[in-house]
Design an enzyme around this catalytic site. Structure first.
Site, PDB file in Angstrom:
ATOM      1  N   ILE A   1       0.829  -1.197   0.000  1.00 13.63           N
ATOM      2  CA  ILE A   1       0.000   0.000   0.000  1.00 13.63           C
ATOM      3  C   ILE A   1       0.870   1.256   0.000  1.00 13.63           C
ATOM      4  O   ILE A   1       0.562   2.242  -0.663  1.00 13.63           O
ATOM      5  CB  ILE A   1      -0.945   0.009   1.217  1.00 13.63           C
ATOM      6  CG1 ILE A   1      -1.963  -1.140   1.119  1.00 13.63           C
ATOM      7  CG2 ILE A   1      -1.683   1.335   1.327  1.00 13.63           C
ATOM      8  CD1 ILE A   1      -2.813  -1.310   2.362  1.00 13.63           C
TER       9      ILE A   1
ATOM     10  N   ASN B   1       3.132   4.158   7.935  1.00 11.75           N
ATOM     11  CA  ASN B   1       2.558   2.970   7.316  1.00 11.75           C
ATOM     12  C   ASN B   1       3.352   1.700   7.606  1.00 11.75           C
ATOM     13  O   ASN B   1       2.841   0.596   7.435  1.00 11.75           O
ATOM     14  CB  ASN B   1       2.484   3.193   5.795  1.00 11.75           C
ATOM     15  CG  ASN B   1       1.983   2.003   5.038  1.00 11.75           C
ATOM     16  OD1 ASN B   1       0.832   1.600   5.170  1.00 11.75           O
ATOM     17  ND2 ASN B   1       2.854   1.414   4.225  1.00 11.75           N
TER      18      ASN B   1
ATOM     19  N   TYR C   1      -1.059  -8.982  17.069  1.00 13.87           N
ATOM     20  CA  TYR C   1      -1.090  -8.022  15.963  1.00 13.87           C
ATOM     21  C   TYR C   1      -2.218  -7.011  16.156  1.00 13.87           C
ATOM     22  O   TYR C   1      -2.023  -5.796  15.987  1.00 13.87           O
ATOM     23  CB  TYR C   1      -1.270  -8.773  14.647  1.00 13.87           C
ATOM     24  CG  TYR C   1      -1.423  -7.873  13.442  1.00 13.87           C
ATOM     25  CD1 TYR C   1      -0.382  -7.056  13.021  1.00 13.87           C
ATOM     26  CD2 TYR C   1      -2.619  -7.838  12.724  1.00 13.87           C
ATOM     27  CE1 TYR C   1      -0.520  -6.229  11.921  1.00 13.87           C
ATOM     28  CE2 TYR C   1      -2.762  -7.013  11.616  1.00 13.87           C
ATOM     29  CZ  TYR C   1      -1.718  -6.213  11.217  1.00 13.87           C
ATOM     30  OH  TYR C   1      -1.865  -5.382  10.135  1.00 13.87           O
TER      31      TYR C   1
ATOM     32  N   LYS D   1      -1.955  -2.732  16.571  1.00 16.10           N
ATOM     33  CA  LYS D   1      -2.634  -1.811  15.668  1.00 16.10           C
ATOM     34  C   LYS D   1      -3.721  -1.011  16.383  1.00 16.10           C
ATOM     35  O   LYS D   1      -4.009   0.139  16.017  1.00 16.10           O
ATOM     36  CB  LYS D   1      -3.228  -2.577  14.480  1.00 16.10           C
ATOM     37  CG  LYS D   1      -2.178  -3.065  13.497  1.00 16.10           C
ATOM     38  CD  LYS D   1      -1.407  -1.892  12.896  1.00 16.10           C
ATOM     39  CE  LYS D   1      -0.514  -2.311  11.754  1.00 16.10           C
ATOM     40  NZ  LYS D   1       0.181  -1.158  11.132  1.00 16.10           N
TER      41      LYS D   1
ATOM     42  N   ILE E   1      -6.280  -6.697   1.717  1.00 18.59           N
ATOM     43  CA  ILE E   1      -5.701  -6.025   0.557  1.00 18.59           C
ATOM     44  C   ILE E   1      -4.540  -6.870   0.034  1.00 18.59           C
ATOM     45  O   ILE E   1      -3.686  -7.305   0.808  1.00 18.59           O
ATOM     46  CB  ILE E   1      -5.172  -4.624   0.932  1.00 18.59           C
ATOM     47  CG1 ILE E   1      -6.285  -3.741   1.494  1.00 18.59           C
ATOM     48  CG2 ILE E   1      -4.498  -3.970  -0.267  1.00 18.59           C
ATOM     49  CD1 ILE E   1      -7.313  -3.295   0.483  1.00 18.59           C
TER      50      ILE E   1
END
Length: 246
Positions: free
Chosen positions: A18, A86, A149, A153, A182
């Protein structure tokens, strides 16, 4: 469009997935882009894709020098109009198998590093600038084996909301991009057959019945970083094909 003409944007983890798609889009729209990464292969690929439209910086998130290194690069660039935090990684593990080392390592990369980078880079952002943070729909899914994880986040998402309040007097906006399934470098290491099965299973959970493309997430990231989103701050935006509504 030239929404970013004359603007300088720094993207951590901008050499693949991304981040790289976003860097290419911003550069196409006139931005001077600074991207960071640590994989020799990804650094070379980013340099090839972006050419002279971007500065490619070798930076390891775990390095204690990373925040000041990026601040120095931003200072030499004359300041920033945007930051996209990111960089990060994902790994799955049952809670019973988690080790202290694994837990501390993922928090160090996904949470601690961007927080320290933000602290060092914040003074470099001009009034009217924008900050974007990449979280994940894993934060909301309650998925099996993803507690670590998801926690990293979620912590970053919560921090971004606080930054929005803290930076608002300087007219700097802070928002969070929350990608769902994605297609990106997170799965490119899988054998083709396994990857196809994995993505097919993901697609069955998405309202649009497919996984997303990195360019689709990058397009929304560009909106949030641009002046088109000048009245948007402190918010989280899902790019998940309706996964969280399933």
């Amino acid at each position: 469009m030239n929404r970013f003409q004359g603007k300088t944007i720094l993207i951590t983890g901008g050499t693949s997935g991304i981040g790289l798609a976003g860097a290419a889009k911003l550069a196409d729209e006139g931005a001077d882009v600074i991207v960071t990464g640590r994989s020799t292969e990804h650094l070379a690929r980013a340099a090839e894709v972006l050419g002279d439209r971007a500065m490619v910086v070798n930076d390891d998130q775990l390095s204690p020098e990373s925040p000041q290194r990026l601040a120095r690069v931003a200072r030499e660039a004359g300041g920033l109009d945007g930051i996209w935090l990111n960089a990060g990684y994902a790994a799955a593990s049952p809670i019973e198998d988690l080790t202290r080392s694994e837990t501390e390592s993922m928090f160090a990369v996904n949470t601690v590093a961007p927080m320290l980078q933000m602290g060092a880079l914040s003074p470099m952002v001009r009034s009217g600038g924008s900050v974007l943070v990449t979280s994940s729909t894993a934060t909301y899914e309650g998925g099996k084996d993803l507690s670590l994880y998801s926690a990293t986040k979620a912590a970053l998402l919560s921090s971004a909301r606080c930054w929005a309040t803290e930076l608002s007097p300087r007219n700097i906006r802070v928002n969070t991009l929350v990608p769902g399934p994605i297609t990106s470098n997170l799965r490119t290491g899988l054998p083709a057959e396994i990857r196809s099965t994995f993505e097919s299973e993901l697609a069955d959970q998405v309202l649009l019945r497919r996984v997303g493309d990195a360019k689709e997430a990058a397009a929304f990231a560009a909106f949030l970083l641009s002046d088109d989103a000048s009245f948007v701050t402190g918010s989280s935006h899902y790019v998940d094909g309706g996964l969280l509504l399933h």
